[in-house]
Motif scaffolding. Structure first.
Motif, PDB file in Angstrom:
ATOM      1  N   ARG A  57     -35.508  14.380  18.349  1.00  0.00           N
ATOM      2  CA  ARG A  57     -35.096  13.456  19.392  1.00  0.00           C
ATOM      3  C   ARG A  57     -35.667  13.859  20.753  1.00  0.00           C
ATOM      4  O   ARG A  57     -36.015  13.014  21.579  1.00  0.00           O
ATOM      5  CB  ARG A  57     -33.565  13.423  19.442  1.00  0.00           C
ATOM      6  CG  ARG A  57     -32.982  12.416  20.412  1.00  0.00           C
ATOM      7  CD  ARG A  57     -31.468  12.440  20.365  1.00  0.00           C
ATOM      8  NE  ARG A  57     -30.900  11.257  20.980  1.00  0.00           N
ATOM      9  CZ  ARG A  57     -29.925  10.525  20.457  1.00  0.00           C
ATOM     10  NH1 ARG A  57     -29.425  10.861  19.283  1.00  0.00           N
ATOM     11  NH2 ARG A  57     -29.463   9.462  21.076  1.00  0.00           N
ATOM     12  N   PHE A  60     -38.866  12.462  22.651  1.00  0.00           N
ATOM     13  CA  PHE A  60     -38.904  11.087  23.136  1.00  0.00           C
ATOM     14  C   PHE A  60     -38.097  10.945  24.427  1.00  0.00           C
ATOM     15  O   PHE A  60     -37.245  11.779  24.742  1.00  0.00           O
ATOM     16  CB  PHE A  60     -38.353  10.133  22.071  1.00  0.00           C
ATOM     17  CG  PHE A  60     -39.133  10.165  20.788  1.00  0.00           C
ATOM     18  CD1 PHE A  60     -40.321   9.470  20.664  1.00  0.00           C
ATOM     19  CD2 PHE A  60     -38.693  10.920  19.709  1.00  0.00           C
ATOM     20  CE1 PHE A  60     -41.053   9.511  19.485  1.00  0.00           C
ATOM     21  CE2 PHE A  60     -39.416  10.972  18.522  1.00  0.00           C
ATOM     22  CZ  PHE A  60     -40.597  10.269  18.411  1.00  0.00           C
ATOM     23  N   ALA A  61     -38.371   9.875  25.139  1.00  0.00           N
ATOM     24  CA  ALA A  61     -37.621   9.603  26.359  1.00  0.00           C
ATOM     25  C   ALA A  61     -36.152   9.363  26.019  1.00  0.00           C
ATOM     26  O   ALA A  61     -35.832   8.852  24.934  1.00  0.00           O
ATOM     27  CB  ALA A  61     -38.206   8.380  27.063  1.00  0.00           C
ATOM     28  N   PRO A  62     -35.242   9.729  26.906  1.00  0.00           N
ATOM     29  CA  PRO A  62     -33.813   9.501  26.638  1.00  0.00           C
ATOM     30  C   PRO A  62     -33.527   8.022  26.399  1.00  0.00           C
ATOM     31  O   PRO A  62     -34.158   7.143  26.988  1.00  0.00           O
ATOM     32  CB  PRO A  62     -33.143   9.987  27.933  1.00  0.00           C
ATOM     33  CG  PRO A  62     -34.129  10.926  28.541  1.00  0.00           C
ATOM     34  CD  PRO A  62     -35.482  10.383  28.194  1.00  0.00           C
ATOM     35  N   THR A  63     -32.584   7.773  25.514  1.00  0.00           N
ATOM     36  CA  THR A  63     -32.195   6.405  25.213  1.00  0.00           C
ATOM     37  C   THR A  63     -30.715   6.356  24.894  1.00  0.00           C
ATOM     38  O   THR A  63     -30.146   7.343  24.414  1.00  0.00           O
ATOM     39  CB  THR A  63     -33.005   5.855  24.016  1.00  0.00           C
ATOM     40  OG1 THR A  63     -32.661   4.480  23.798  1.00  0.00           O
ATOM     41  CG2 THR A  63     -32.739   6.657  22.757  1.00  0.00           C
ATOM     42  N   ASP A  64     -30.096   5.238  25.190  1.00  0.00           N
ATOM     43  CA  ASP A  64     -28.699   5.056  24.836  1.00  0.00           C
ATOM     44  C   ASP A  64     -28.593   4.663  23.365  1.00  0.00           C
ATOM     45  O   ASP A  64     -29.487   4.045  22.801  1.00  0.00           O
ATOM     46  CB  ASP A  64     -28.060   3.960  25.698  1.00  0.00           C
ATOM     47  CG  ASP A  64     -28.024   4.334  27.171  1.00  0.00           C
ATOM     48  OD1 ASP A  64     -27.926   5.545  27.452  1.00  0.00           O
ATOM     49  OD2 ASP A  64     -28.131   3.431  28.018  1.00  0.00           O
ATOM     50  N   PHE A  67     -30.176   7.454  17.662  1.00  0.00           N
ATOM     51  CA  PHE A  67     -31.592   7.798  17.641  1.00  0.00           C
ATOM     52  C   PHE A  67     -32.235   7.203  16.400  1.00  0.00           C
ATOM     53  O   PHE A  67     -31.869   7.543  15.271  1.00  0.00           O
ATOM     54  CB  PHE A  67     -31.754   9.316  17.652  1.00  0.00           C
ATOM     55  CG  PHE A  67     -33.172   9.785  17.480  1.00  0.00           C
ATOM     56  CD1 PHE A  67     -34.174   9.388  18.349  1.00  0.00           C
ATOM     57  CD2 PHE A  67     -33.511  10.637  16.429  1.00  0.00           C
ATOM     58  CE1 PHE A  67     -35.481   9.824  18.193  1.00  0.00           C
ATOM     59  CE2 PHE A  67     -34.810  11.089  16.263  1.00  0.00           C
ATOM     60  CZ  PHE A  67     -35.799  10.676  17.151  1.00  0.00           C
ATOM     61  N   GLU A  72     -38.329   4.704  18.221  1.00  0.00           N
ATOM     62  CA  GLU A  72     -38.726   5.510  19.366  1.00  0.00           C
ATOM     63  C   GLU A  72     -40.218   5.800  19.356  1.00  0.00           C
ATOM     64  O   GLU A  72     -40.864   5.865  20.412  1.00  0.00           O
ATOM     65  CB  GLU A  72     -37.915   6.807  19.414  1.00  0.00           C
ATOM     66  CG  GLU A  72     -36.446   6.597  19.711  1.00  0.00           C
ATOM     67  CD  GLU A  72     -36.216   5.771  20.968  1.00  0.00           C
ATOM     68  OE1 GLU A  72     -36.873   6.056  22.000  1.00  0.00           O
ATOM     69  OE2 GLU A  72     -35.413   4.830  20.929  1.00  0.00           O
ATOM     70  N   ARG A  75     -41.801   2.652  20.691  1.00  0.00           N
ATOM     71  CA  ARG A  75     -41.600   2.545  22.136  1.00  0.00           C
ATOM     72  C   ARG A  75     -42.510   3.515  22.877  1.00  0.00           C
ATOM     73  O   ARG A  75     -43.077   3.174  23.925  1.00  0.00           O
ATOM     74  CB  ARG A  75     -40.131   2.808  22.476  1.00  0.00           C
ATOM     75  CG  ARG A  75     -39.795   2.626  23.962  1.00  0.00           C
ATOM     76  CD  ARG A  75     -38.305   2.450  24.162  1.00  0.00           C
ATOM     77  NE  ARG A  75     -37.570   3.669  23.907  1.00  0.00           N
ATOM     78  CZ  ARG A  75     -37.010   4.423  24.861  1.00  0.00           C
ATOM     79  NH1 ARG A  75     -37.106   4.075  26.125  1.00  0.00           N
ATOM     80  NH2 ARG A  75     -36.333   5.508  24.548  1.00  0.00           N
ATOM     81  N   ASP A  79     -45.209   2.521  25.631  1.00  0.00           N
ATOM     82  CA  ASP A  79     -45.007   2.991  27.009  1.00  0.00           C
ATOM     83  C   ASP A  79     -45.992   4.087  27.423  1.00  0.00           C
ATOM     84  O   ASP A  79     -45.991   4.509  28.586  1.00  0.00           O
ATOM     85  CB  ASP A  79     -43.580   3.532  27.178  1.00  0.00           C
ATOM     86  CG  ASP A  79     -42.520   2.460  27.006  1.00  0.00           C
ATOM     87  OD1 ASP A  79     -42.884   1.260  27.023  1.00  0.00           O
ATOM     88  OD2 ASP A  79     -41.339   2.813  26.858  1.00  0.00           O
TER      89      ASP A  79
END
Length: 226
Positions: A57, A60-64, A67, A72, A75, A79
């Protein structure tokens, strides 16, 4: 785009912890046969490079929310935030006309470090999914892949009715579920059975046979491109 209009590129991903192993000698023999056949050869030595096999995890960029690794990955590709080490290996993968996975068969499958390489580098959105489909519509369609490996048991054990059963059964999840899934045309594997039980003379003969097999693959690839 294929590089067959110039010199084709082979990416060898090698997974053995001992550089003096027969597996390493087999990889070096295959690499030289490809060079002699007109390939540029790029080698990734996963143990030597201390490759981290765990798809985590934290890369990767933080996400709400929960996971979801493949979401991800997609994304991160979109990005431009894919982990730098993964991005570098993915670029080398996409640049290669031929992928060679070099390893000892452990527990009838890939060593964990090599499976982890597949987990992290066969990126959703990069080689399949997103703008790419599956199998013939995936990003690596038109390219070739092969397995180069050793076994602990003799060849007789890997035949239908043998002690372990057909080798094809053990390779299906790799050939179909990993390589063909992302578009590769899978070539016949090059296998050395039970090198630990061979004499020095037998190992030398086995390496010569590997070189001959890989030379034929290189020659076939070049003739197909001409």
């Amino acid at each position: 785009m294929s590089t067959f209009d110039a010199a084709p590129t082979a990416l060898i991903v090698h997974a053995h912890p001992e550089p003096r192993s027969f597996s390493a000698a087999q990889m070096a023999t295959a690499a030289q046969a490809l060079r002699d056949g007109g390939y540029r050869v790029d080698v990734l030595d996963l143990y030597a490079d201390a490759w981290a096999p765990v798809l985590a995890r934290e890369e990767f960029a933080p996400t709400d929310g929960p996971f979801k690794p493949q979401a991800e990955q997609m994304r991160a590709v979109e990005d431009g935030t894919l982990d730098a080490a993964v991005r570098a290996h993915l670029d080398r993968l996409l640049a290669a006309d031929l992928l060679v996975l070099s390893f000892p068969m452990w527990w009838f499958s890939l060593p964990a470090i090599l499976k982890g390489w597949v987990d992290r580098v066969f990126v959703m959105g990069g080689v399949f999914g997103g703008d790419h489909g599956l199998f013939g519509d995936a990003a690596l369609a038109g390219k070739r892949a092969m397995l180069l490996f050793t076994t602990g048991g003799p060849s007789e054990s890997f035949r239908p009715g043998g002690a372990f059963g057909s080798m094809d059964d053990f390779l299906f999840h790799i050939h179909r579920g990993m390589l063909e899934f992302v578009g590769y045309r899978v070539l016949d594997p090059v296998v050395t059975h039970g090198p630990a039980r061979m004499s020095d003379q037998e190992r030398a003969a086995a390496l010569a046979a590997v070189g001959e097999s890989v030379a034929l693959i290189a020659a076939d690839s070049r003739s197909a491109a001409s």
